[in-house]
Design a protein around this motif. Structure first.
Motif, short mmCIF file in Angstrom:
data_model
loop_
_atom_site.label_atom_id
_atom_site.label_comp_id
_atom_site.label_asym_id
_atom_site.label_seq_id
_atom_site.Cartn_x
_atom_site.Cartn_y
_atom_site.Cartn_z
N ALA A 51 0.84 -1.20 0.00
CA ALA A 51 0.00 0.00 0.00
C ALA A 51 0.87 1.25 0.00
N ASP A 52 1.93 1.22 0.79
CA ASP A 52 2.84 2.35 0.84
C ASP A 52 3.53 2.55 -0.50
N ALA A 53 3.95 1.45 -1.13
CA ALA A 53 4.62 1.52 -2.43
C ALA A 53 3.68 2.07 -3.50
N PHE A 54 2.42 1.67 -3.43
CA PHE A 54 1.44 2.17 -4.41
C PHE A 54 1.25 3.67 -4.23
N GLY A 55 1.21 4.12 -2.97
CA GLY A 55 1.10 5.56 -2.71
C GLY A 55 2.30 6.31 -3.29
N VAL A 96 -5.29 10.57 -3.05
CA VAL A 96 -5.34 9.11 -2.95
C VAL A 96 -4.04 8.57 -2.36
N ALA A 97 -2.91 9.18 -2.72
CA ALA A 97 -1.63 8.74 -2.15
C ALA A 97 -1.64 8.90 -0.63
N ARG A 98 -2.15 10.03 -0.13
CA ARG A 98 -2.25 10.23 1.33
C ARG A 98 -3.12 9.15 1.97
N THR A 99 -4.20 8.80 1.27
CA THR A 99 -5.06 7.73 1.79
C THR A 99 -4.30 6.41 1.85
N CYS A 100 -3.49 6.14 0.82
CA CYS A 100 -2.68 4.92 0.84
C CYS A 100 -1.73 4.91 2.03
N PHE A 101 -1.09 6.05 2.29
CA PHE A 101 -0.16 6.12 3.41
C PHE A 101 -0.89 5.93 4.74
N ALA A 102 -2.06 6.55 4.86
CA ALA A 102 -2.85 6.39 6.08
C ALA A 102 -3.28 4.93 6.25
N LEU A 135 -10.50 11.47 8.80
CA LEU A 135 -9.91 12.76 9.12
C LEU A 135 -8.39 12.73 8.98
N ILE A 136 -7.78 11.65 9.43
CA ILE A 136 -6.32 11.54 9.35
C ILE A 136 -5.86 11.54 7.89
N ALA A 137 -6.62 10.88 7.03
CA ALA A 137 -6.25 10.83 5.61
C ALA A 137 -6.55 12.14 4.89
N SER A 138 -7.64 12.82 5.27
CA SER A 138 -8.07 14.01 4.55
C SER A 138 -7.47 15.30 5.08
N TYR A 139 -7.25 15.37 6.38
CA TYR A 139 -6.74 16.60 7.01
C TYR A 139 -5.53 16.31 7.89
N PRO A 140 -4.50 15.67 7.36
CA PRO A 140 -3.38 15.28 8.23
C PRO A 140 -2.68 16.48 8.86
N ASP A 141 -2.54 17.59 8.13
CA ASP A 141 -1.86 18.76 8.69
C ASP A 141 -2.64 19.33 9.87
N VAL A 142 -3.96 19.35 9.76
CA VAL A 142 -4.79 19.90 10.83
C VAL A 142 -4.79 18.98 12.05
N ILE A 143 -5.05 17.71 11.83
CA ILE A 143 -5.12 16.76 12.95
C ILE A 143 -3.77 16.64 13.62
N GLY A 144 -2.69 16.72 12.86
CA GLY A 144 -1.35 16.55 13.42
C GLY A 144 -0.84 17.73 14.20
N SER A 145 -1.53 18.86 14.15
CA SER A 145 -1.01 20.06 14.80
C SER A 145 -1.97 20.72 15.77
N THR A 146 -3.13 20.12 16.00
CA THR A 146 -4.15 20.75 16.82
C THR A 146 -4.06 20.31 18.27
N ASP A 147 -3.94 21.28 19.17
CA ASP A 147 -3.93 20.97 20.60
C ASP A 147 -5.28 20.37 21.01
N ALA A 205 -1.52 11.15 12.04
CA ALA A 205 -1.70 12.19 11.02
C ALA A 205 -0.36 12.73 10.53
N ASN A 206 0.55 12.98 11.46
CA ASN A 206 1.86 13.51 11.07
C ASN A 206 2.66 12.50 10.26
N ARG A 207 2.47 11.23 10.53
CA ARG A 207 3.15 10.22 9.72
C ARG A 207 2.62 10.23 8.28
N VAL A 208 1.32 10.48 8.12
CA VAL A 208 0.77 10.60 6.76
C VAL A 208 1.40 11.79 6.05
#
Length: 593
Positions: free
Chosen positions: A27-31, A86-92, A229-241, A251-254
């Motif tokens: 999945a990661d390789a496909f992304g 779609v690549a972000r979804t694959c990574f997630a 949410l992690i796949a669609s908004y990784p920057d937001v989820i990864g940085s929100t207190d 999210a940050n890994r995505v």
């Protein structure tokens, strides 16, 4: 005799647990393949930008060219956006699938243990058919009650795991379902409707919610919503207190995987700008640091505490980047170390900072600790670029960083389960980071139980004493007598070169608890090399840091404070003490002991 009930059935065989047929690596390789195709789309868009400034071409042909080139560029931009989504979804999907595989191994192990435990109990009950001793009967009943509870917990955990499996598979299916026709691929990118719906709920990021409200919003979502949410908004989820550390990490890994795939693909065709190359280098350094955290094995327990990417912003601070990575579970740990680095550090130093965080973790657990531990480095501010950078002699960046650090620690506190006991949190500031940490405490209410200042050029001009930091616990100081930077703070009637950053916290006037931090490699003079040894294996300093993080500050090896006799330069009693070596608390050699 009294009837003994074992009334919770255990599944008959391990095979009853669902198998996972997906492959995270594939999945990661496909992304990455999708990102490579997207990079070619970026190249078309870039070529369009290069031809636009041509001014020596006029007339209808130029107009027709511009219109067609703009149309093609826009189509490729849209195609690229869709492919990247779609690549972000694959990574997630790949990251979650790897977690689910690991969790399944744990469920299988628990299942096998329950089956064996249940059979042993049934055999013991059968062997006690004629038993009349109330104590024996009561013991068997207690064992049955405990087993029933363990089985119920297992069934709940297994049901939750199945729900996450389904949500992860649906995430991939829906992503491809929205782009399974040419018209959809070339249409403007759309957000997963599940994710979009979740962002409209009260408490969502961007709604003005407090970190506590964000936490409750996140914890109230089901697995499908969180994964979307992690796949669609990784920057937001990864940085929100308020988002728990586990959610931020996923999210940050995505975001990290997407950056690496995108930028490495562009690098392969020679399409990176200078800023993008710095971005890539920051991402690669983060990957190395995170891999080190993920692979770390605690030699005292043989357990793998795991890493968490809590903050990831590789373009922050003019390209220096912002990053925070922990080892251990920041959501549940009983003791947390949060270290702020100082002069010359940027995101490219993440592997070194991660190793020092691991050393801190190991020192804490090696000498004994009541509870679990997590150790994080936090580089969420713009540290001065060099020892002779004018910013080094000014509090400006420490004041900005202090506010950011205090806010982030408050967010970390708020994201944890309120039913858990609050973590014992130790804030550790090194170098200019000690000034930043002290100002975070005195000016911004840093929610730390204890503070450790290492190699400090000063605790801030507003902090003449340890008491002025306003910490409910204790303020500890480690200063190597040969550390050039630690010599810069003001002391008594003497004002050092760096006195603009405040008093030397190792002095008697400041009145903190000073611990031993000398190194056997020291020479007769002060130098910068000694400034970087506070987290070194086998060191006095690392041992004492570990004691403070473990909540056992009374066990530190205290050192005499420096002082200013007014008729001469300040005196450091540690300068004449012979340093010790091979101090318990080391990390990389403990496995051989």
């Amino acid at each position: 005799m009294t009837t003994i009930r074992v009334d919770q059935p255990v599944p008959a065989a391990t095979a009853d647990l669902d198998e996972l047929t997906g492959d995270p690596g594939q999945a990661d390789a496909f992304g990455r393949d999708l990102s490579s195709i997207a990079a070619q789309g970026f190249e078309v868009v870039a070529e369009r930008a290069l031809t636009a400034p041509v001014v020596a071409w006029f007339g209808e042909s130029r107009t027709a060219y511009d219109e067609k080139a703009a149309q093609i560029a826009n189509q490729h931009r849209t195609l690229t956006d869709n492919l990247q989504a779609v690549a972000r979804t694959c990574f997630a999907y790949a990251d979650t699938l790897a977690d689910l595989r690991w969790e399944r191994d744990g469920l299988v192990s628990t299942h096998q243990h329950l089956v064996a435990t249940r059979q042993t109990l049934l055999n013991d009950i059968a062997g006690a058919a004629d038993e009349t001793d109330p104590l024996v009967i009561r013991t068997l009943q207690d064992r049955a009650t405990e087993l029933n509870g363990a089985i119920a917990t297992f069934q709940t955990d297994y049901a939750d795991w199945q729900q996450r499996v389904t949500a992860n598979e649906n995430l991939m299916r829906d992503a491809f379902g929205r782009l399974d026709e040419v018209g959809e691929v070339t249409a403007p990118a759309t957000v997963d409707p599940i994710a979009a719906g979740a962002m409209d709920l009260p408490g969502a990021p961007g709604s003005g919610a407090t970190p506590e409200q964000v936490r409750d919003w996140w914890n109230g979502l089901d697995a499908a919503q969180q994964e979307a949410l992690i796949a669609s908004y990784p920057d937001v989820i990864g940085s929100t207190d308020g988002i728990p550390a586990d959610g931020r990490d996923q999210a940050n890994r995505v975001s990290l995987d997407a950056d690496l795939a995108d930028l490495e693909a562009q690098d392969a065709i020679g399409a990176l700008s200078e800023d993008e190359r710095r971005h890539l280098e920051n991402a690669q350094a983060t990957r190395t640091a995170l891999e080190n955290a993920d692979s770390y094995v605690d030699p005292t327990t043989d357990e793998v505490p795991g890493g968490q990417l809590w903050l990831y912003d590789p373009t922050a601070h003019g390209g220096d980047g912002a990053v925070a990575i922990g080892v251990g579970d920041l959501d549940t740990a009983d003791h947390i170390a949060a270290r702020v680095p100082g002069i010359t550090t940027d995101q490219g130093d993440a592997p070194t900072l991660m190793q020092e965080a691991i050393n801190t973790y190991q020192s804490t657990v090696y000498n004994g600790v009541d509870g679990t531990v997590a150790s994080m480095f936090w580089l969420g501010y713009d540290a001065p670029d060099a020892f002779y950078d004018p910013a080094t002699a000014s509090q400006g960046r420490a004041e900005e960083g202090g506010e950011a650090f205090a806010d982030d620690i408050a967010g970390l506190r708020a994201s944890r389960d309120p039913d858990l006991d609050p973590a014992h949190l130790t804030a550790i500031g090194h170098s200019y980071g000690s000034t930043t940490t002290a100002i975070a405490a005195s000016d911004h209410g840093l929610d730390a139980d204890d503070v450790v200042l290492l190699g400090s050029p000063g605790a801030g001009v507003q902090n003449p004493t340890a008491e002025s930091l306003g910490i409910d616990g204790d303020v500890y100081v480690g200063r190597n007598s040969r550390d050039l930077v630690g010599f810069l703070g003001g002391e008594g009637g003497y004002h050092g070169v760096g006195a603009r950053l405040g008093f030397d916290p190792s002095s008697d006037d400041f009145d903190a608890i000073r611990f031993e931090a000398e190194d056997p490699s020291r020479g007769w003079h002060r130098d910068v090399e000694q400034h970087g040894l506070y987290f070194a294996n086998d060191s006095e300093s690392l041992y004492n840091i570990g004691r403070v993080v473990a909540g056992d500050g009374d066990a530190v090896n205290q050192a005499e404070q420096s002082y200013d006799p007014w008729w001469r330069a300040p005196v450091d009693p540690e300068a004449d003490r012979d340093p010790t070596s091979d101090v318990p608390g080391r990390s990389d050699t403990v496995a051989d002991d």
